[in-house]
Write a protein that holds these residues in place. Structure first.
Motif: not given
Length: 101
Positions: A43, A46, A48-49, A54, A58, A62, A66
């Motif tokens: 994450m 990538s 991702v926050e 967030k 999810i 996804d 991850y």
């Protein structure tokens, strides 16, 4: 590994994940702590926050990506049709869905 255990160690989802450790190891070659750490690193890479908002949004697919956890298995449609498969939820799908919920 303490951080990863803390992420999954609270609530019933954490208990189900720790109970699935053998199945997870067979499917991925990693234990729960390594799987969560792999997911957090993925994450981060990538971009991702990783905040509460967030993580609430999810999707199971996804999250499985991850964590590198297979949530589907290929099943032959019939014994008479070689090479034709359909994807079905695998044994770890409910765990990932619980985590993403």
């Amino acid at each position: 590994h303490a951080v990863a255990a803390g992420v999954l160690g609270s609530g019933s989802v954490g208990l189900r994940w720790f109970g699935a450790d053998r199945r997870l190891y067979r499917a991925t070659g990693n234990d729960v702590a390594d799987t969560v750490m792999f997911g957090l690193i993925g994450m981060h890479l990538s971009r991702v926050e990783v905040d509460a908002e967030k993580l609430e949004e999810i999707k199971p697919f996804d999250l499985a990506t991850y964590l590198n956890v297979p949530i589907q298995v290929s099943v032959p449609i019939s014994s008479e049709m070689d090479g034709i498969y359909v994807e079905r939820p695998g044994p770890l799908a409910p765990l990932v869905e619980d985590m993403a919920a």
